[in-house]
Design an enzyme around this catalytic site. Structure first.
Site, PDB file in Angstrom:
ATOM      1  CD  GLU A   1      14.785  14.263 -10.429  1.00 13.77           C
ATOM      2  OE1 GLU A   1      13.831  14.737 -11.055  1.00 13.77           O
ATOM      3  OE2 GLU A   1      15.911  14.074 -10.922  1.00 13.77           O
TER       4      GLU A   1
ATOM      5  CG  ASP B   1      24.406  12.216  -8.419  1.00 12.52           C
ATOM      6  OD1 ASP B   1      23.252  12.277  -7.996  1.00 12.52           O
ATOM      7  OD2 ASP B   1      24.717  12.352  -9.631  1.00 12.52           O
TER       8      ASP B   1
ATOM      9  CG  ASP C   1      18.679  11.770 -15.684  1.00  5.61           C
ATOM     10  OD1 ASP C   1      18.479  11.249 -14.563  1.00  5.61           O
ATOM     11  OD2 ASP C   1      18.098  12.806 -16.056  1.00  5.61           O
ATOM     12  CG  HIS C   2      21.373  11.394 -11.579  1.00  4.83           C
ATOM     13  ND1 HIS C   2      22.112  12.350 -10.926  1.00  4.83           N
ATOM     14  CD2 HIS C   2      20.330  12.054 -12.146  1.00  4.83           C
ATOM     15  CE1 HIS C   2      21.554  13.536 -11.086  1.00  4.83           C
ATOM     16  NE2 HIS C   2      20.474  13.388 -11.821  1.00  4.83           N
TER      17      HIS C   2
ATOM     18  CG  ASN D   1      18.138  11.805  -9.415  1.00  2.00           C
ATOM     19  OD1 ASN D   1      17.202  11.251  -9.959  1.00  2.00           O
ATOM     20  ND2 ASN D   1      18.202  13.124  -9.296  1.00  2.00           N
TER      21      ASN D   1
ATOM     22  CG  ASP E   1      20.963  15.489  -8.072  1.00  2.00           C
ATOM     23  OD1 ASP E   1      21.894  16.299  -8.217  1.00  2.00           O
ATOM     24  OD2 ASP E   1      20.053  15.339  -8.922  1.00  2.00           O
TER      25      ASP E   1
ATOM     26  CG  ASN F   1      20.651  19.608  -9.282  1.00  2.00           C
ATOM     27  OD1 ASN F   1      20.974  19.181 -10.385  1.00  2.00           O
ATOM     28  ND2 ASN F   1      19.465  19.383  -8.747  1.00  2.00           N
TER      29      ASN F   1
END
Length: 259
Positions: free
Chosen positions: A34, A220, A249-250, A7, A149, A151
């Site tokens: 993303e 992930d 942030d990943h 991501n 990802d 989530n």
């Protein structure tokens, strides 16, 4: 064949970080989430000039997925089947043509917050559609990798502070049950198949010193069909990428297949 999910949290902001990681990690296939870019404005040239095949399914400002591959890509599909009115760019799949063909599916599963509510209903409906597509892919009896990802925090050990997530859509029982229903079709969750135990995460919030405190979560994932699981030789989280310049942030997660 080294297949990674990443991501990137905005391809234009992090293209240099991506290129540096590609050079250092040498993956064969990368599934991005993303990208936050329409297809026409993706920085295609700098990727393709380095020898990558590229397929994108973009959306302005948010969402968006892409496949980068050193090997040729065939039979590209954009969008998760099952809802003709769903315009969110969250799914892309293609066949990677190597010594053995592998079907890869890149996904950016909906966050679902706030829950309960329409966003959570959309998340669960999306996961039901994904389960149907995952079942169809198993019927091909080809190696299949569902990577992205998700989530979803599958288990308490996948969060540094699970108590902080009990009312969050990522950790609600319905989300985890929907994830297990996909797994129970016959898929293997690559990272957990190696029994790495707690303390391994792929996402850290930018705020409250989450990275420095290792207050992360593992969301992930790479799910492997039986044919792909039989080929798995290694799986890792590239944690050190989070410490680089302008990081997402990943961090990337990858699996190595003998294919």
């Amino acid at each position: 064949m080294k297949i990674a999910t990443y991501n990137i949290n905005g391809i234009k902001a992090r293209i240099e970080a991506l290129l540096a990681w590609l050079e250092a990690a040498s993956p064969d296939v990368v599934l991005l989430q993303e990208i936050k870019s329409v297809d026409e404005t993706f920085p295609r040239a700098v990727v393709e000039d380095r020898g990558w095949h590229l397929e994108t399914h973009g959306q302005k400002g948010f969402n968006g997925v892409a496949i980068l591959s050193r090997l040729p890509l065939e039979d590209v599909v954009r969008g998760l089947p099952g809802d003709a009115e769903d315009v969110q760019a969250r799914w892309i799949e293609a066949t990677v043509v190597g010594q053995r063909a592998v079907r890869v599916c890149g996904l950016y599963l909906p966050n679902g917050n706030p829950a309960p509510g329409p966003k959570y209903d959309y998340k669960l409906a999306w996961m039901a559609r994904m389960k149907q597509r995952a079942a169809e892919l198993l019927e091909t009896e080809d190696p299949v990798v569902l990577a992205g990802d998700y989530n979803v925090i599958p288990q308490a050990e996948d969060a540094a502070r699970p108590e902080a997530w009990v009312t969050d859509a990522l950790f609600l029982p319905e989300s985890r049950a929907a994830f297990r229903r996909i797994l129970n079709l016959g898929y293997t969750e690559a990272f957990r198949a190696r029994s790495f135990g707690p303390g391994h995460y792929s996402f850290w919030d930018y705020q409250a010193g989450a990275w420095e405190k290792n207050n992360g979560i593992r969301i992930d994932h790479l799910l492997l069909s039986p044919q792909a699981a039989d080929l798995m030789t290694d799986v890792r989280i590239d944690r050190e990428v989070r410490a680089g310049e302008k990081p997402s942030d990943h961090v990337p997660v990858w699996v190595e297949l003998a294919a």
